[in-house]
Design a protein around this motif. Structure first.
Motif, PDB file in Angstrom:
ATOM      1  N   PHE A 164       0.821  -1.193   0.000  1.00 44.87           N
ATOM      2  CA  PHE A 164       0.000   0.000   0.000  1.00 44.87           C
ATOM      3  C   PHE A 164       0.871   1.266   0.000  1.00 44.87           C
ATOM      4  N   GLY A 165       1.969   1.227   0.771  1.00 42.15           N
ATOM      5  CA  GLY A 165       2.880   2.372   0.798  1.00 42.15           C
ATOM      6  C   GLY A 165       3.508   2.613  -0.566  1.00 42.15           C
ATOM      7  N   ALA A 166       3.923   1.521  -1.246  1.00 47.03           N
ATOM      8  CA  ALA A 166       4.519   1.662  -2.583  1.00 47.03           C
ATOM      9  C   ALA A 166       3.501   2.200  -3.565  1.00 47.03           C
ATOM     10  N   MET A 167       2.214   1.777  -3.406  1.00 46.43           N
ATOM     11  CA  MET A 167       1.192   2.268  -4.297  1.00 46.43           C
ATOM     12  C   MET A 167       0.960   3.771  -4.111  1.00 46.43           C
ATOM     13  N   LEU A 168       0.999   4.264  -2.852  1.00 46.34           N
ATOM     14  CA  LEU A 168       0.818   5.692  -2.591  1.00 46.34           C
ATOM     15  C   LEU A 168       1.950   6.510  -3.218  1.00 46.34           C
ATOM     16  N   LYS A 169       3.188   6.005  -3.109  1.00 48.68           N
ATOM     17  CA  LYS A 169       4.331   6.727  -3.685  1.00 48.68           C
ATOM     18  C   LYS A 169       4.210   6.808  -5.195  1.00 48.68           C
ATOM     19  N   GLU A 170       3.704   5.711  -5.804  1.00 50.01           N
ATOM     20  CA  GLU A 170       3.567   5.695  -7.260  1.00 50.01           C
ATOM     21  C   GLU A 170       2.419   6.572  -7.714  1.00 50.01           C
ATOM     22  N   LEU A 171       1.344   6.553  -6.910  1.00 48.14           N
ATOM     23  CA  LEU A 171       0.165   7.309  -7.286  1.00 48.14           C
ATOM     24  C   LEU A 171       0.371   8.817  -7.102  1.00 48.14           C
ATOM     25  N   TYR A 172       1.140   9.179  -6.063  1.00 49.18           N
ATOM     26  CA  TYR A 172       1.352  10.605  -5.748  1.00 49.18           C
ATOM     27  C   TYR A 172       2.867  10.888  -5.672  1.00 49.18           C
ATOM     28  N   PRO A 173       3.565  10.907  -6.788  1.00 46.94           N
ATOM     29  CA  PRO A 173       5.029  11.097  -6.777  1.00 46.94           C
ATOM     30  C   PRO A 173       5.457  12.484  -6.287  1.00 46.94           C
ATOM     31  N   GLN A 174       4.511  13.445  -6.351  1.00 48.11           N
ATOM     32  CA  GLN A 174       4.869  14.791  -5.923  1.00 48.11           C
ATOM     33  C   GLN A 174       4.784  14.952  -4.408  1.00 48.11           C
ATOM     34  N   ALA A 175       4.342  13.936  -3.695  1.00 51.16           N
ATOM     35  CA  ALA A 175       4.106  14.041  -2.255  1.00 51.16           C
ATOM     36  C   ALA A 175       5.232  13.370  -1.477  1.00 51.16           C
ATOM     37  N   MET A 176       5.426  13.845  -0.224  1.00 55.74           N
ATOM     38  CA  MET A 176       6.255  13.127   0.738  1.00 55.74           C
ATOM     39  C   MET A 176       5.326  12.180   1.485  1.00 55.74           C
ATOM     40  N   VAL A 177       5.657  10.857   1.501  1.00 54.53           N
ATOM     41  CA  VAL A 177       4.777   9.834   2.070  1.00 54.53           C
ATOM     42  C   VAL A 177       5.411   9.301   3.343  1.00 54.53           C
ATOM     43  N   PHE A 178       4.657   9.324   4.448  1.00 55.94           N
ATOM     44  CA  PHE A 178       5.137   8.876   5.749  1.00 55.94           C
ATOM     45  C   PHE A 178       4.238   7.735   6.240  1.00 55.94           C
ATOM     46  N   ARG A 179       4.855   6.753   6.945  1.00 55.50           N
ATOM     47  CA  ARG A 179       4.040   5.755   7.666  1.00 55.50           C
ATOM     48  C   ARG A 179       3.769   6.329   9.043  1.00 55.50           C
ATOM     49  N   TYR A 180       2.484   6.206   9.486  1.00 49.90           N
ATOM     50  CA  TYR A 180       2.083   6.891  10.715  1.00 49.90           C
ATOM     51  C   TYR A 180       1.250   5.950  11.586  1.00 49.90           C
ATOM     52  N   HIS A 181       1.669   5.758  12.813  1.00 46.74           N
ATOM     53  CA  HIS A 181       0.930   4.948  13.808  1.00 46.74           C
ATOM     54  C   HIS A 181       0.608   3.541  13.294  1.00 46.74           C
ATOM     55  N   GLY A 182       1.511   2.915  12.642  1.00 51.23           N
ATOM     56  CA  GLY A 182       1.348   1.523  12.235  1.00 51.23           C
ATOM     57  C   GLY A 182       0.473   1.319  11.025  1.00 51.23           C
ATOM     58  N   ASP A 183      -0.834   1.679  11.086  1.00 48.90           N
ATOM     59  CA  ASP A 183      -1.747   1.441   9.977  1.00 48.90           C
ATOM     60  C   ASP A 183      -2.214   2.733   9.333  1.00 48.90           C
ATOM     61  N   GLY A 184      -1.480   3.854   9.569  1.00 49.52           N
ATOM     62  CA  GLY A 184      -1.829   5.126   8.967  1.00 49.52           C
ATOM     63  C   GLY A 184      -0.693   5.633   8.069  1.00 49.52           C
ATOM     64  N   PHE A 185      -1.065   6.527   7.160  1.00 50.74           N
ATOM     65  CA  PHE A 185      -0.094   7.120   6.240  1.00 50.74           C
ATOM     66  C   PHE A 185      -0.388   8.613   6.106  1.00 50.74           C
ATOM     67  N   VAL A 186       0.672   9.422   5.922  1.00 47.25           N
ATOM     68  CA  VAL A 186       0.529  10.867   5.774  1.00 47.25           C
ATOM     69  C   VAL A 186       1.130  11.278   4.443  1.00 47.25           C
ATOM     70  N   LEU A 187       0.362  12.098   3.699  1.00 42.84           N
ATOM     71  CA  LEU A 187       0.851  12.665   2.441  1.00 42.84           C
ATOM     72  C   LEU A 187       1.033  14.167   2.617  1.00 42.84           C
ATOM     73  N   LEU A 188       2.237  14.686   2.292  1.00 43.05           N
ATOM     74  CA  LEU A 188       2.519  16.121   2.364  1.00 43.05           C
ATOM     75  C   LEU A 188       2.685  16.640   0.955  1.00 43.05           C
ATOM     76  N   PHE A 189       1.906  17.724   0.599  1.00 46.20           N
ATOM     77  CA  PHE A 189       1.941  18.291  -0.737  1.00 46.20           C
ATOM     78  C   PHE A 189       2.372  19.761  -0.666  1.00 46.20           C
ATOM     79  N   ASP A 190       2.998  20.206  -1.750  1.00 43.58           N
ATOM     80  CA  ASP A 190       3.334  21.629  -1.865  1.00 43.58           C
ATOM     81  C   ASP A 190       2.089  22.458  -2.152  1.00 43.58           C
ATOM     82  N   HIS A 191       1.103  21.843  -2.814  1.00 45.33           N
ATOM     83  CA  HIS A 191      -0.113  22.540  -3.186  1.00 45.33           C
ATOM     84  C   HIS A 191      -1.292  21.567  -3.013  1.00 45.33           C
ATOM     85  N   VAL A 192      -2.476  22.077  -3.203  1.00 46.88           N
ATOM     86  CA  VAL A 192      -3.671  21.247  -2.995  1.00 46.88           C
ATOM     87  C   VAL A 192      -3.763  20.175  -4.088  1.00 46.88           C
ATOM     88  N   VAL A 193      -3.941  18.897  -3.672  1.00 49.52           N
ATOM     89  CA  VAL A 193      -4.071  17.768  -4.589  1.00 49.52           C
ATOM     90  C   VAL A 193      -5.382  17.034  -4.242  1.00 49.52           C
TER      91      VAL A 193
END
Length: 873
Positions: free
Chosen positions: A810-839
């Motif tokens: 799932f993490g690899a899929m998020l990175k591929e789907l949103y290459p412009q974002a910084m992707v973090f694993r959060y609290h075991g089963d959560g993920f955080v996406l950071l964007f420069d602009h609204v996506v």
């Protein structure tokens, strides 16, 4: 015969009428210029007082004064007491006045004496105790500085042989200095010497003991000998008594305020004193110098016995009439007289011939002496000449000052070819320098001489024809009949010449053999100096290359650190700047400021041995990691102290983390503040200031004002008090460069990921998320939280390995789907996406993904605008 007598009378009368210039011979003890400055005012005074005569001062040394008196070349003599007595004894001069001297106390004295003195610490209390001691005096011919004391010692049965050592110092001050330094045990000087030196503050009279001390009424100074009269003003036998009386009358009228007295630093003149005591001393000590005239010419004979000569002529005239009557009876007498006249003429011719020979000999000796002085001056200048231009210029300008040398050239070869020739010559008494190329030399008459000297490797002497003008390039020298000598410049007889020294002389006699030998030696000296200059240049070039290699090596190490850690690179530049500003505020010398800046650039070079895991760690160091990084100051010291040119920098770098109170690192068991260089304390303050005003991952920066306040607060403990004050002055208005440790390129991101990477998913971890969110300079302004629903049930159903595979996919899929974002694993089963602009990220979009649909997994999304604040996740 009558005609011859009248002719003689005519020349006698003419010579008497022509006597108008009166010459005063003065003993020049120091130099003719000083003598003229001291006594010219006296001559001017006599010119204004004694009418009909022109008085001139003639400065003479001892030998010249004696010769001038012997040959009646002067009319009056002003000399010291001892020489006067010798001239009186040998030539019959007579004193007409005695000098009135002014002492250091302002007393007017006509007598002086000698002082035999020792230091009180010496234990010497009598003259007899001087036997076996070291004794010092001024000079063997110094009346006050030795002869008076010699008489006193002689009366007590003491001679020079009774001393263990005897030294002439040349000056009165030199004797006193020798006594103070312990070089001698006792010595003698003229009266008033000790008092004058005490007045100047150079000696303490209470530390000296006067031996055989005497007291004389009206005499204010310490004295050990009898008193003797001051310098006399004397006339020669040939000087008329009438003129002497006029001069005496004028001298006696001089008072201390007269210009003649002020210029000579005297109080004027008094009636002549009795010099019998001086005669007695010189007789008892066998010190008379019996001086005889070299030859007596007819004019000398006439001047010395003029009155007798005139009387003889008068007598001859009186008996001339009688001789006429008995002329025939005295034919034999007349024949004898003819023979005597022939003998006298022959004698006069021989005297003139001998006088000419002596004059020529004197001229030759004087020429050789002047030549030796010139060559000696060149050699002295060669010692202080460090470039080829200095060697050539100093040699040329000094040699051409020797009067007969009209033109001097120095040509140097380069790769066996004669290059530009330098020269110096005189034009109407003015020294001019010139330079011309080889073509100009080859077109002149000098070319043959130079060619023969260089090819034959030997000196060549030639003579220009009469009426010849030497034109070399644009330089012209009038040298009709000149001699020219060309000497090869070489280090020894075997080596080939490296150039030539050419000298044109207009001396009629040409070059003397002694002169040629000296010039040959000088040519070797010039060649050796040029060789030394070349060698020095080569060594300096090697040293510069060596220094350059060292600097390139050290700078390579610095570059390695900069490539490894961008923070360290900017940090060293800023620390160097702050160091310079603080040092300038402390008004340190420019050389120390330059040294400090160099040390600052290299102060973290020891980090080259620090492991990347510690050096590049963006977070706060552990205690162990901190202990390892503290080793960088010692490592830098060891690296630089092995290189001579960096040893002074090594000491500064070693102590740049040592606190003023001895804390910090490296630990110093025997800490002494004086042992730590001031520049290290300056670097410590600059280093701390930069650390406080730059952003770090684990802490935010302080403001400039807070950092300066912290330095002042720690003054006297962590920081040197003087440095703290200077930092307050220098850094109050300094511009702070905004810094960050966040990655600004792909490489930096990978480095940060090494420390903040989630081990399972290869995504950024929570620690890095906190770091990014807490950083002021972050670019990302929008956050999307992706939370998996019922992942615990999936994990229980599929097992831990199955759950881990899902999270990783799932993490690899998020990175591929949103290459412009910084992707973090959060609290075991959560993920955080950071964007420069609204996506646009929606739950429906994610739920439609095959991975979630096939595993029956749902997600819940929350969106945040970080510009409005950091949310509580």
């Amino acid at each position: 015969m009558i005609q011859r007598l009248f002719t003689l009378l005519f020349f006698v009368s003419v010579s008497l009428m022509a006597t108008e210039t009166v010459k005063i011979g003065v003993l020049a003890k120091r130099s003719p210029a000083i003598t003229m400055a001291k006594w010219s005012a006296t001559a001017a005074y006599l010119n204004s007082t004694v009418e009909g005569y022109e008085f001139v001062i003639v400065p003479l040394d001892f030998d010249e004064l004696s010769a001038s008196v012997a040959n009646a070349k002067i009319d009056f003599v002003l000399t010291n007491t001892m020489l006067y007595v010798e001239l009186e004894h040998n030539y019959g001069i007579s004193r007409i006045a005695t000098l009135k001297n002014i002492s250091s106390k302002g007393d007017v004295l006509t007598r002086f004496g000698g002082v035999i003195v020792t230091k009180k610490r010496s234990g010497i209390e009598s003259l007899e105790a001087l036997k076996g001691k070291r004794f010092g005096a001024v000079d063997s011919d110094s009346f006050g500085g030795w002869v008076m004391a010699q008489k006193e010692l002689y009366d007590h049965g003491i001679t020079r042989e009774d001393f263990s050592d005897f030294i002439f110092f040349g000056t009165h001050d030199g004797v006193v200095s020798g006594l103070d330094s312990g070089e001698i045990d006792a010595g003698t000087v003229r009266t008033d010497t000790l008092e004058q030196m005490a007045k100047e503050g150079s000696v303490d009279l209470n530390t000296y003991r006067i031996l055989a001390q005497k007291q004389y009424e009206g005499f204010p100074f310490k004295v050990s000998t009898a008193l003797y009269p001051e310098w006399p003003f004397s006339k020669l036998l040939s000087t008329s008594d009438t003129l002497a009386a006029k001069v005496l009358s004028a001298l006696l009228q001089i008072s201390p305020e007269f210009e003649a007295a002020r210029a000579s630093q005297t109080a004027g003149w008094t009636i002549p004193q009795d010099y019998t005591s001086v005669h007695t001393v010189l007789n008892e000590l066998y010190l008379f110098h019996h001086i005889e005239p070299k030859y007596l010419t007819f004019s000398d004979f006439y001047e010395k016995y003029k009155s007798w000569f005139l009387g003889l002529i008068s007598g001859l005239l009186a008996v001339f009439a009688v001789l006429l009557y008995i002329f025939r009876l005295n034919s034999r007498l007349r024949d004898g007289k003819v023979q005597i006249e022939a003998l006298n003429a022959d004698l006069e011719e021989k005297v003139e011939e001998r006088t000419w020979e002596l004059a020529k000999l004197y001229s030759r000796e004087k020429y050789l002496k002047d030549n030796l002085n010139t060559i000696s001056e060149v050699n002295e200048l060669l010692i202080t000449s460090f470039t080829r231009e200095d060697v050539v210029t100093n040699s040329l300008l000094t040699l051409v000052k020797h009067v007969p040398y009209q033109f001097v050239l120095i040509g140097l070869t380069e790769e066996n070819r004669l290059e530009t020739v330098n020269c110096s010559g005189t034009d109407n008494g003015t020294i001019k320098q010139c330079q011309f190329n080889l073509d100009a030399l080859e077109s002149s008459v000098l070319s043959g001489s130079v060619k023969n000297a260089l090819e034959g490797n030997r000196p060549v002497i030639e003579q220009f024809p009469q009426g010849y003008r030497c034109d070399i390039g644009t330089t012209r020298c009038s040298c009709s009949g000149c001699r020219i000598i060309t000497l090869p410049l070489k280090n020894n007889e075997q080596e080939a010449p490296i150039g030539h020294l050419t000298i044109l002389s207009d001396r009629e006699e040409g070059f003397e053999p002694e002169e040629i030998k000296r010039l040959e030696k000088l040519a070797i000296d010039i060649s050796m100096t040029l060789h030394s200059v070349r060698q020095r240049g080569a060594l300096e070039a090697l040293e510069r290359e060596k220094i350059s290699n060292y600097e390139e090596t050290i700078l390579a190490f610095v570059n390695i650190i900069e490539q490894r850690d961008s923070y360290t690179a900017g940090h060293t530049i800023r620390v160097a700047k702050y160091c310079r500003l603080i040092a300038e505020a402390m008004h340190l010398p420019k050389e120390q400021i330059v040294t400090l800046e160099k040390a600052a650039i290299l102060h973290d070079i020891g980090k080259v041995v620090t492991p990347d895991a510690i050096l590049l760690k963006p977070g706060k160091l552990t205690e162990l990691e901190y202990e390892l990084i503290k080793q960088h100051s010692d490592a830098g010291f060891r690296m630089l102290s092995e290189i001579d040119m960096y040893k002074d920098l090594a000491d500064i770098i070693y102590f740049h983390h040592v606190h003023y109170d001895g804390k910090g690192y490296p630990a110093l068991p025997d800490y002494n503040r004086e042992s730590v260089h001031l520049l290290s304390y300056i670097m410590a303050a600059a280093d701390a200031f930069d650390a406080m005003t730059t952003n770090r991952i684990y802490k935010s920066s302080k403001s400039r004002e807070d950092a300066i306040e912290e330095i002042m607060r720690c003054s006297g403990t962590q920081f040197h008090p003087d440095v703290s004050l200077a930092a307050f002055e220098a850094l109050t208005n300094v511009s702070i460069v905004e810094t960050t440790q966040l990655p600004d390129n792909t490489l930096e991101h990978h480095r940060f990921s090494y420390f903040f990477l989630d081990a399972l998913t290869d995504l950024y971890n929570e620690n890095y998320l906190k770091t990014v969110l807490g950083t002021k300079e972050r670019k990302q302004g929008y956050l999307t939280l992706v939370q998996l629903k019922r992942f615990a049930d999936y994990n229980q159903k599929m097992g831990w390995n199955g759950g881990n595979r899902f999270l990783k996919d799932f993490g690899a899929m998020l990175k591929e789907l949103y290459p412009q974002a910084m992707v973090f694993r959060y609290h075991g089963d959560g993920f955080v996406l950071l964007f420069d602009h609204v996506v646009d990220v929606s739950e429906e979009q994610l739920a439609a993904l095959p991975l979630l649909r096939e595993n029956n997994m749902e997600v819940h999304l929350r969106h945040y605008n970080l510009k409005e604040g950091i949310p509580e996740l």
